[in-house]
Design a protein around this motif. Structure first.
Motif, PDB file in Angstrom:
ATOM      1  N   ILE A  48       0.852  -1.189   0.000  1.00  0.00           N
ATOM      2  CA  ILE A  48       0.000   0.000   0.000  1.00  0.00           C
ATOM      3  C   ILE A  48       0.885   1.235   0.000  1.00  0.00           C
ATOM      4  CG2 ILE A  48      -1.754   1.303   1.259  1.00  0.00           C
ATOM      5  CD1 ILE A  48      -2.801  -1.342   2.342  1.00  0.00           C
ATOM      6  N   ARG A  49       0.739   2.041  -1.019  1.00  0.00           N
ATOM      7  CA  ARG A  49       1.505   3.282  -1.134  1.00  0.00           C
ATOM      8  C   ARG A  49       0.920   4.325  -0.195  1.00  0.00           C
ATOM      9  NH1 ARG A  49       4.798   0.299  -3.324  1.00  0.00           N
ATOM     10  NH2 ARG A  49       4.692  -0.246  -5.489  1.00  0.00           N
ATOM     11  N   SER A  53       4.946   2.862   7.339  1.00  0.00           N
ATOM     12  CA  SER A  53       5.510   1.512   7.425  1.00  0.00           C
ATOM     13  C   SER A  53       5.129   0.758   6.163  1.00  0.00           C
ATOM     14  CB  SER A  53       4.932   0.776   8.632  1.00  0.00           C
ATOM     15  OG  SER A  53       5.257   1.438   9.818  1.00  0.00           O
ATOM     16  N   GLN A  54       5.718  -0.416   6.004  1.00  0.00           N
ATOM     17  CA  GLN A  54       5.305  -1.256   4.888  1.00  0.00           C
ATOM     18  C   GLN A  54       4.045  -2.015   5.302  1.00  0.00           C
ATOM     19  OE1 GLN A  54       9.081  -3.400   4.106  1.00  0.00           O
ATOM     20  NE2 GLN A  54       8.913  -2.455   2.080  1.00  0.00           N
ATOM     21  N   SER A 116       1.219  11.440   9.246  1.00  0.00           N
ATOM     22  CA  SER A 116       1.695  10.429   8.297  1.00  0.00           C
ATOM     23  C   SER A 116       0.971   9.092   8.491  1.00  0.00           C
ATOM     24  CB  SER A 116       3.208  10.241   8.394  1.00  0.00           C
ATOM     25  OG  SER A 116       3.578   9.838   9.691  1.00  0.00           O
ATOM     26  N   ARG A 117       0.665   8.735   9.738  1.00  0.00           N
ATOM     27  CA  ARG A 117      -0.089   7.490   9.982  1.00  0.00           C
ATOM     28  C   ARG A 117      -1.548   7.638   9.532  1.00  0.00           C
ATOM     29  NH1 ARG A 117       3.253   3.827  11.740  1.00  0.00           N
ATOM     30  NH2 ARG A 117       4.589   4.121  13.535  1.00  0.00           N
ATOM     31  N   ALA A 118      -2.113   8.835   9.714  1.00  0.00           N
ATOM     32  CA  ALA A 118      -3.481   9.083   9.241  1.00  0.00           C
ATOM     33  C   ALA A 118      -3.535   8.958   7.718  1.00  0.00           C
ATOM     34  CB  ALA A 118      -3.967  10.455   9.694  1.00  0.00           C
ATOM     35  N   THR A 125      -7.746   2.321   3.450  1.00  0.00           N
ATOM     36  CA  THR A 125      -9.173   2.292   3.128  1.00  0.00           C
ATOM     37  C   THR A 125      -9.396   2.430   1.619  1.00  0.00           C
ATOM     38  OG1 THR A 125      -9.422   4.677   3.553  1.00  0.00           O
ATOM     39  CG2 THR A 125      -9.888   3.176   5.386  1.00  0.00           C
ATOM     40  N   LYS A 126      -8.596   3.264   0.976  1.00  0.00           N
ATOM     41  CA  LYS A 126      -8.710   3.420  -0.486  1.00  0.00           C
ATOM     42  C   LYS A 126      -8.371   2.115  -1.194  1.00  0.00           C
ATOM     43  CE  LYS A 126      -7.805   8.355  -0.763  1.00  0.00           C
ATOM     44  NZ  LYS A 126      -6.846   9.389  -1.143  1.00  0.00           N
TER      45      LYS A 126
END
Length: 139
Positions: A48-49, A53-54, A116-118, A125-126
Motif C-alpha cells: 500500500i503506497r 511503514s510497509q 503520516s499514519r493518518a 481504506t482506499k
C-alpha cells in the motif's frame, strides 16, 4: 453479521476503552492476532503506497465475496490493517462499495494518529475500495 454491524461493534468496543493508551494497546493486540501474509505475497503489487511503514494487502474473490489478508512491518499499522480486514473481509464488492468509513471518526482513530499514519490509514481504506471496484468489474 453485516458490514455495518461489524463497524458498530468496533465503535462499541472502543467506547469501553477509557483512554488512548488502552485503545492503542487494543489496536496492537489486533495486529498480534493477524495471521499475516506469506513472503511470496509481500510484493510491490500488494504494497500500500502512502503508508509510513510497509503494509501489504492481498485480496481474493470467492463465492461472490471479497476476502483480505494483510501484514505490516510496524506494530501499529499491523493492528490498523487487522481492524480493517476484520470488518471488510467476507463481504460482497457492492457491500464494500456502499459502505463508508465513518466508524473511523466515531472511534477517533484519525485524531489519535500522527499525520503520516493518518495518511497511511486513508491509503489502506482506499486500497480496500479499489479491490472492491476491481473485483466487481471482473464479475
Amino acid at each position: 453479521m453485516t458490514l455495518k454491524e461489524k463497524q458498530l461493534e468496533i465503535v462499541e468496543e472502543f467506547a469501553f476503552l477509557e483512554d488512548w493508551e488502552q485503545k492503542y494497546e487494543y489496536i496492537i493486540d489486533l495486529g498480534k492476532e493477524l495471521k499475516g501474509l506469506p513472503e511470496d505475497k509481500k510484493t510491490d503489487g500488494n504494497l500500500i503506497r502512502g503508508c509510513q511503514s510497509q503494509v501489504w494487502i492481498d485480496a481474493s474473490f470467492e463465492q461472490g465475496k471479497l476476502y483480505f489478508d494483510a501484514d505490516s512491518d510496524g506494530i501499529l499499522p499491523k493492528g490498523i490493517i487487522s481492524l480493517l480486514v476484520s470488518i471488510y473481509s467476507g463481504h460482497t464488492t457492492q457491500e464494500i462499495l456502499d459502505s463508508d468509513f465513518d466508524f473511523i471518526s466515531q472511534i477517533g482513530l484519525q485524531e489519535f494518529l500522527s499525520p503520516s499514519r493518518a495518511n497511511g490509514l486513508m491509503a489502506m481504506t482506499k486500497q480496500i475500495k479499489f479491490y472492491a471496484v476491481a473485483f466487481q468489474l471482473k464479475k
